[in-house]
Design a protein around this motif. Structure first.
Motif, PDB file in Angstrom:
ATOM      1  N   SER A  86      32.905  -1.708 -45.183  1.00  0.00           N
ATOM      2  CA  SER A  86      31.587  -1.265 -44.723  1.00  0.00           C
ATOM      3  C   SER A  86      31.325  -1.708 -43.285  1.00  0.00           C
ATOM      4  N   ILE A  87      31.888  -2.843 -42.888  1.00  0.00           N
ATOM      5  CA  ILE A  87      31.729  -3.310 -41.504  1.00  0.00           C
ATOM      6  C   ILE A  87      32.542  -2.430 -40.570  1.00  0.00           C
ATOM      7  N   SER A  88      33.765  -2.132 -40.982  1.00  0.00           N
ATOM      8  CA  SER A  88      34.654  -1.364 -40.103  1.00  0.00           C
ATOM      9  C   SER A  88      34.189   0.070 -39.930  1.00  0.00           C
ATOM     10  N   PHE A  89      33.675   0.706 -41.005  1.00  0.00           N
ATOM     11  CA  PHE A  89      33.275   2.095 -40.777  1.00  0.00           C
ATOM     12  C   PHE A  89      31.960   2.207 -40.032  1.00  0.00           C
ATOM     13  N   MET A  90      31.144   1.154 -40.032  1.00  0.00           N
ATOM     14  CA  MET A  90      29.977   1.155 -39.153  1.00  0.00           C
ATOM     15  C   MET A  90      30.382   0.909 -37.697  1.00  0.00           C
ATOM     16  N   THR A  91      31.456   0.151 -37.516  1.00  0.00           N
ATOM     17  CA  THR A  91      31.945  -0.119 -36.163  1.00  0.00           C
ATOM     18  C   THR A  91      32.594   1.113 -35.549  1.00  0.00           C
ATOM     19  N   ILE A  92      33.364   1.831 -36.371  1.00  0.00           N
ATOM     20  CA  ILE A  92      34.093   2.984 -35.836  1.00  0.00           C
ATOM     21  C   ILE A  92      33.135   4.086 -35.387  1.00  0.00           C
ATOM     22  N   ILE A  93      31.940   4.139 -36.000  1.00  0.00           N
ATOM     23  CA  ILE A  93      30.953   5.139 -35.574  1.00  0.00           C
ATOM     24  C   ILE A  93      30.614   4.953 -34.096  1.00  0.00           C
ATOM     25  N   ILE A  94      30.451   3.687 -33.678  1.00  0.00           N
ATOM     26  CA  ILE A  94      30.128   3.403 -32.274  1.00  0.00           C
ATOM     27  C   ILE A  94      31.278   3.828 -31.373  1.00  0.00           C
ATOM     28  N   GLY A  95      32.511   3.566 -31.821  1.00  0.00           N
ATOM     29  CA  GLY A  95      33.667   3.986 -31.029  1.00  0.00           C
ATOM     30  C   GLY A  95      33.723   5.486 -30.840  1.00  0.00           C
ATOM     31  N   ILE A  96      33.421   6.234 -31.901  1.00  0.00           N
ATOM     32  CA  ILE A  96      33.426   7.697 -31.808  1.00  0.00           C
ATOM     33  C   ILE A  96      32.304   8.182 -30.890  1.00  0.00           C
ATOM     34  N   TYR A  97      31.137   7.539 -30.989  1.00  0.00           N
ATOM     35  CA  TYR A  97      30.043   7.887 -30.081  1.00  0.00           C
ATOM     36  C   TYR A  97      30.507   7.795 -28.621  1.00  0.00           C
ATOM     37  N   LEU A  98      31.151   6.681 -28.293  1.00  0.00           N
ATOM     38  CA  LEU A  98      31.562   6.458 -26.905  1.00  0.00           C
ATOM     39  C   LEU A  98      32.637   7.438 -26.466  1.00  0.00           C
ATOM     40  N   LEU A  99      33.312   8.053 -27.443  1.00  0.00           N
ATOM     41  CA  LEU A  99      34.325   9.052 -27.113  1.00  0.00           C
ATOM     42  C   LEU A  99      33.707  10.308 -26.515  1.00  0.00           C
ATOM     43  N   PHE A 100      32.511  10.668 -27.008  1.00  0.00           N
ATOM     44  CA  PHE A 100      31.954  11.944 -26.550  1.00  0.00           C
ATOM     45  C   PHE A 100      30.530  11.875 -26.014  1.00  0.00           C
ATOM     46  N   ALA A 101      29.753  10.826 -26.366  1.00  0.00           N
ATOM     47  CA  ALA A 101      28.327  10.809 -26.034  1.00  0.00           C
ATOM     48  C   ALA A 101      28.034  10.879 -24.536  1.00  0.00           C
ATOM     49  N   PRO A 102      28.689  10.061 -23.678  1.00  0.00           N
ATOM     50  CA  PRO A 102      28.376  10.147 -22.244  1.00  0.00           C
ATOM     51  C   PRO A 102      28.663  11.523 -21.652  1.00  0.00           C
ATOM     52  N   ARG A 103      29.779  12.103 -22.066  1.00  0.00           N
ATOM     53  CA  ARG A 103      30.140  13.431 -21.546  1.00  0.00           C
ATOM     54  C   ARG A 103      29.159  14.497 -22.032  1.00  0.00           C
ATOM     55  N   LEU A 104      28.800  14.423 -23.320  1.00  0.00           N
ATOM     56  CA  LEU A 104      27.845  15.386 -23.866  1.00  0.00           C
ATOM     57  C   LEU A 104      26.490  15.229 -23.199  1.00  0.00           C
ATOM     58  N   TYR A 105      26.101  13.992 -22.895  1.00  0.00           N
ATOM     59  CA  TYR A 105      24.811  13.749 -22.248  1.00  0.00           C
ATOM     60  C   TYR A 105      24.716  14.496 -20.924  1.00  0.00           C
ATOM     61  N   VAL A 106      25.786  14.446 -20.130  1.00  0.00           N
ATOM     62  CA  VAL A 106      25.793  15.119 -18.826  1.00  0.00           C
ATOM     63  C   VAL A 106      25.581  16.619 -19.001  1.00  0.00           C
ATOM     64  N   VAL A 107      26.296  17.205 -19.978  1.00  0.00           N
ATOM     65  CA  VAL A 107      26.161  18.652 -20.215  1.00  0.00           C
ATOM     66  C   VAL A 107      24.759  18.979 -20.708  1.00  0.00           C
ATOM     67  N   SER A 108      24.246  18.175 -21.645  1.00  0.00           N
ATOM     68  CA  SER A 108      22.931  18.463 -22.228  1.00  0.00           C
ATOM     69  C   SER A 108      21.821  18.352 -21.189  1.00  0.00           C
ATOM     70  N   LYS A 109      21.967  17.406 -20.266  1.00  0.00           N
ATOM     71  CA  LYS A 109      20.954  17.218 -19.233  1.00  0.00           C
ATOM     72  C   LYS A 109      20.885  18.439 -18.318  1.00  0.00           C
ATOM     73  N   ARG A 110      22.047  18.973 -17.978  1.00  0.00           N
ATOM     74  CA  ARG A 110      22.088  20.135 -17.078  1.00  0.00           C
ATOM     75  C   ARG A 110      21.642  21.416 -17.772  1.00  0.00           C
ATOM     76  N   ARG A 111      21.895  21.495 -19.086  1.00  0.00           N
ATOM     77  CA  ARG A 111      21.627  22.747 -19.807  1.00  0.00           C
ATOM     78  C   ARG A 111      20.387  22.684 -20.693  1.00  0.00           C
TER      79      ARG A 111
END
Length: 502
Positions: A86-111
């Motif tokens: 349960s600790i590891s799968f809560m941790t991996i969620i943050i890792g996946i967020y960092l994989l795409f969240a900053p890039r998606l944020y840039v696109v969402s802000k412009r569009r």
């Protein structure tokens, strides 16, 4: 949750205080903001202006609902030390967020994206992909909202010693949630999350301190007790359990990271720096939150040995009764903590409902029913649609299907099928619409059939993960075979956005 014999009227008082505070936050969040109810981004994304504290706590409340306490401690009790997952799968969620969240944020802000499927519509220009992703995401949100409604009823009924029955508890707090969300939208949700997150964090530490006190402050003694009485909960898990562990990491890590309400929090950040700073702090939360709850579940094995599945679901209430009896400090802290659990459950439910409403208004009504509608009308459609949906789910909540954990698992099987289109599309310009659609559809059918026929896992692997594997293969192989690549089908300015480094 077992009835808290120490609570009763004191519990009702604390719950009333929490309800009043939430309503006040909703009122002041919307007061004087004329744009709030006339703009999709104003109502559903807090004007894209959430600062670090509000963003961090709303992300925290999104990932850790009251179910983290009420559902995960019993799972640790039944499973033993292998529930470390349960600790590891809560941790991996943050890792996946960092994989795409900053890039998606840039696109969402412009569009100016409002919902997650705005990104998929922009990326693939396919009604089929958009409609299927809307269905799968609404399915996931509906299941998640149902889970929270069940948890609200159990928590309030337990906290008030049965004075407030399950059904009345659900209706009353749903009305409170609808009221402050109607008044303040995402701003109200985010600000109530701050209050609920702080109470939940402090409460977890106090609860663990009380549990350790009950076992003499010696966790090693707990381990020895388990070794002598239930050694299977202490030993190395069999291969199938380990495989299931890895499967759960994939299912939860990929599925939870694309929760619509989580994605909309990415859109809501005031800046990319604020977003990254919030995720950096979130990386510390799995051991602090889920890790401590895991320890509580393990301590429960010694305090209440021999509970069956139904009995273990009452573990948190049983332990709270003992902790409250220690002294006056623990008595009031347990009441406040359980009020916080109820508030945390509501904080997750309000986020899910807000996202559900936004998809009804912007994706279903705005894109397919009445594309020419004003934003004010879309917001009103979303509000009314959300109310109708939640009262439909209330009818199901009167007879909830299975334990909270079982409900928790079910929603990911279909939701995770959106992941390849959502994240792979950010990095691979050749990913094409037709393979994405067929991959998503076939993956969802396979996952759904396996679940409906009773094969939730095959050799420890979840049906959703099997479907997701097929989904990825169809997307990648199909896109490689498509003669006209996605890169050529996009306009130059759209490609420029996708090529930005986040």
């Amino acid at each position: 949750m077992d009835n808290l014999t120490f609570a009763g009227m004191d519990g009702i008082i604390i719950l009333s205080v929490f309800a009043i505070v939430m309503l006040a936050i909703g009122y002041f969040s919307g007061k004087g903001d004329t744009n709030l109810h006339h703009s999709l981004s104003g109502y559903y994304l807090a004007g894209r202006n959430l600062g670090f504290i509000a963003l961090f706590f709303t992300l925290y409340a999104t990932q850790y609902s009251g179910n983290t306490i009420v559902g995960y401690a019993p799972a640790g009790y039944r499973t033993g030390f292998s529930w470390l997952q349960s600790i590891s799968f809560m941790t991996i969620i943050i890792g996946i967020y960092l994989l795409f969240a900053p890039r998606l944020y840039v696109v969402s802000k412009r569009r100016n994206f409002v919902t997650p499927t705005d990104w998929l519509e922009f990326r693939f220009k396919s009604k089929a992909v958009t409609l299927l992703s809307i269905f799968l995401m609404l399915w996931g949100l509906g299941n998640y909202l149902l889970e929270q409604l069940v948890a609200i009823g159990q928590a309030v009924a337990g906290m008030t010693g049965g004075t407030i029955p399950y059904e009345i508890a659900v209706v009353v707090f749903v009305l409170v949630m609808l009221a402050y969300e109607w008044m303040g939208g995402m701003k109200a949700v985010a600000f109530t999350d701050v209050m609920q997150g702080i109470v939940l964090m402090i409460g977890i530490f106090v609860f663990l301190a009380g549990a350790l006190y009950l076992v003499g402050g010696n966790f090693a003694e707990v381990t020895r007790f388990i070794a002598d009485n239930e050694p299977e909960k202490l030993g190395v898990p069999p291969m199938e359990v380990s495989v299931n562990w890895f499967s759960m990491l994939v299912l939860v890590g990929l599925g939870a990271s694309i929760y619509p309400h989580a994605v909309q929090r990415i859109y809501s950040a005031e800046s990319e720096r604020t977003l990254k700073k919030s995720f950096a702090r979130m990386a510390w939360m799995p051991p602090i939150t889920t890790g401590l709850v895991f320890v509580v579940g393990i301590i429960g094995i010694m305090l209440f040995p021999g509970l069956d599945t139904a009995g273990s679901e009452q573990l948190v209430g049983l332990m709270a009764n003992k902790i409250a009896a220690i002294n006056g400090f623990y008595y009031w802290m347990m009441i406040i903590f359980f009020g916080g659990i109820v508030a945390a459950i509501i904080s997750t439910a309000d986020s899910v409902l807000l996202s559900f409403s936004s998809m009804l208004s912007n994706d279903v009504y705005g894109k397919f029913v009445n594309p020419g509608a004003t934003e004010h009308k879309k917001v009103m459609v979303g509000k009314i649609g959300g109310i109708i949906a939640i009262f439909f789910l209330l009818m199901i909540a009167w007879n909830p299907p299975g334990t909270l954990y079982q409900i928790f698992v079910l929603k990911f099987e279909l939701l995770v099928q959106v992941f390849p289109a959502f994240v792979l599309g950010l990095y691979w310009k050749r990913l094409a619409a037709k393979p994405v659609f067929w991959g998503m559809l076939i993956g969802a059918i396979v996952a759904g059939l396996l679940t409906l026929t009773g094969y939730k896992t095959v050799f420890g692997i979840h049906g959703g993960v099997i479907g997701l594997t097929i989904n990825f293969v169809v997307c990648i192989v199909g896109s490689m075979l498509v003669t006209v690549s996605a890169e050529k089908s996009l306009k130059k300015d759209e490609l420029a956005v996708l090529e930005l480094e986040a």
